[in-house]
Scaffold this motif. Structure first.
Motif, short mmCIF file in Angstrom:
data_model
loop_
_atom_site.label_atom_id
_atom_site.label_comp_id
_atom_site.label_asym_id
_atom_site.label_seq_id
_atom_site.Cartn_x
_atom_site.Cartn_y
_atom_site.Cartn_z
N ILE A 182 -54.59 80.03 6.53
CA ILE A 182 -55.44 81.17 6.19
C ILE A 182 -55.44 81.39 4.68
O ILE A 182 -54.39 81.51 4.06
N GLY A 183 -56.64 81.41 4.12
CA GLY A 183 -56.83 81.85 2.75
C GLY A 183 -57.60 83.15 2.82
O GLY A 183 -57.05 84.23 2.89
N GLY A 184 -58.93 83.03 2.89
CA GLY A 184 -59.77 84.21 3.11
C GLY A 184 -59.95 84.51 4.59
O GLY A 184 -60.32 85.61 4.97
N GLY A 185 -59.73 83.49 5.43
CA GLY A 185 -59.76 83.70 6.87
C GLY A 185 -60.92 83.07 7.62
O GLY A 185 -61.02 83.23 8.83
N GLU A 208 -50.02 81.59 6.22
CA GLU A 208 -50.41 81.89 4.84
C GLU A 208 -49.28 81.54 3.87
O GLU A 208 -48.10 81.54 4.26
N PRO A 209 -49.60 81.28 2.60
CA PRO A 209 -48.54 81.15 1.60
C PRO A 209 -47.80 82.47 1.46
O PRO A 209 -48.42 83.53 1.50
N ASP A 235 -53.47 76.52 -4.24
CA ASP A 235 -54.72 76.98 -4.85
C ASP A 235 -55.82 77.23 -3.83
O ASP A 235 -56.63 78.13 -3.99
N GLY A 236 -55.86 76.45 -2.75
CA GLY A 236 -56.92 76.60 -1.76
C GLY A 236 -56.78 77.85 -0.91
O GLY A 236 -57.71 78.22 -0.20
N ALA A 237 -55.63 78.51 -0.95
CA ALA A 237 -55.41 79.72 -0.15
C ALA A 237 -54.96 80.90 -1.00
O ALA A 237 -54.46 81.89 -0.48
#
Length: 247
Positions: A182-185, A208-209, A235-237
């Motif tokens: 999950i980054g933005g979702g 998530e990170p 970086d991608g999340a």
């Protein structure tokens, strides 16, 4: 626990899957023997790294851009991304003969920046994080009339990412659990929507990170909560504020 009545329908995701047949084929679902031995379970990897842009982001980007009327895109399209959505938008726009401008944080990996340019996009770098790149993209959209393509908080983008869930069910119908980053979702929302409707017994685990756990915090507080600070290592999340729709 946060619950919502909203999610993309199976029909919308199946439609997106049909659109995506124009440019890609289903990716392999491969058993990883090392991880299976370590965890004492059958562990499979969905090989989205084999996509043309090395990530799943082409799915949502193409599904969104393909749906827009040509007249609405006469001024081109603009997006913000740390790199993966950028490449997906660049490739999709180039294939459709549309001008694209991509706003990226200045800390984005140079390889992703150069690949985005190679795929045909004009790149603008914003000092700071993804959220600063997003602000720049919105500013450009307002100034130029370009169409903004959100990386995750968009119904059609979510439906495009959800096509992965359909493929997983076709490739392994009795899957017990799916672990989704999950980054933005957007990815978790798309895949989760498929399983919510077609295989509700399957457990969905979002990851998530620790340095950018915006969805976890938002779930705990019951509303979208912007983080005061994020670590950019993943970086991608590295997203300071998750999406309203994805939440």
């Amino acid at each position: 626990m946060v619950t919502s009545k909203y999610y993309p329908t199976v029909e919308a995701i199946e439609k997106a899957s049909g659109v995506l047949e124009e440019i890609l084929e289903p990716t392999p679902f491969q058993k990883n023997q090392n991880l299976s031995d370590i965890y004492g379970a059958d562990v499979y990897l969905k090989r989205e790294d084999l996509q043309m842009v090395r990530s799943y982001k082409i799915r949502g980007a193409y599904n969104k851009i393909r749906s827009i009327e040509p007249e609405s895109m006469k001024n081109g399209i603009v997006c913000a991304s740390a790199g993966n959505h950028a490449q997906g938008v660049a490739l999709a726009a180039t294939k459709m003969g549309i001008k694209s401008v991509v706003c990226m944080p200045d800390g984005a990996p140079i390889m992703k920046v150069e690949n985005t340019k190679r795929l045909g996009a004009e790149v603008r770098l914003a000092k700071g994080t993804y959220d600063d790149a997003h602000d720049l993209a919105v500013q450009l959209q307002e100034e130029t009339g370009m169409t903004f393509i959100h990386p995750y908080d968009d119904d059609l983008v979510i439906a495009g990412q959800g096509s992965i869930g359909l493929e997983i069910l076709e490739q392994l119908p009795d899957v017990e659990a799916v672990i989704v980053p999950i980054g933005g979702g957007g990815l978790a929302s798309g895949i989760g929507s498929v399983f919510k409707q077609m295989s509700p017994q399957t457990k969905i685990i979002g990851v998530e990170p620790a340095g950018a756990a915006g969805m976890k915090l938002s779930f705990e507080r019951g509303e979208v909560t912007e983080l005061d600070h994020i670590e950019k290592f993943v970086d991608g999340a590295a997203v300071q504020r998750v999406g309203d729709i994805t939440f």
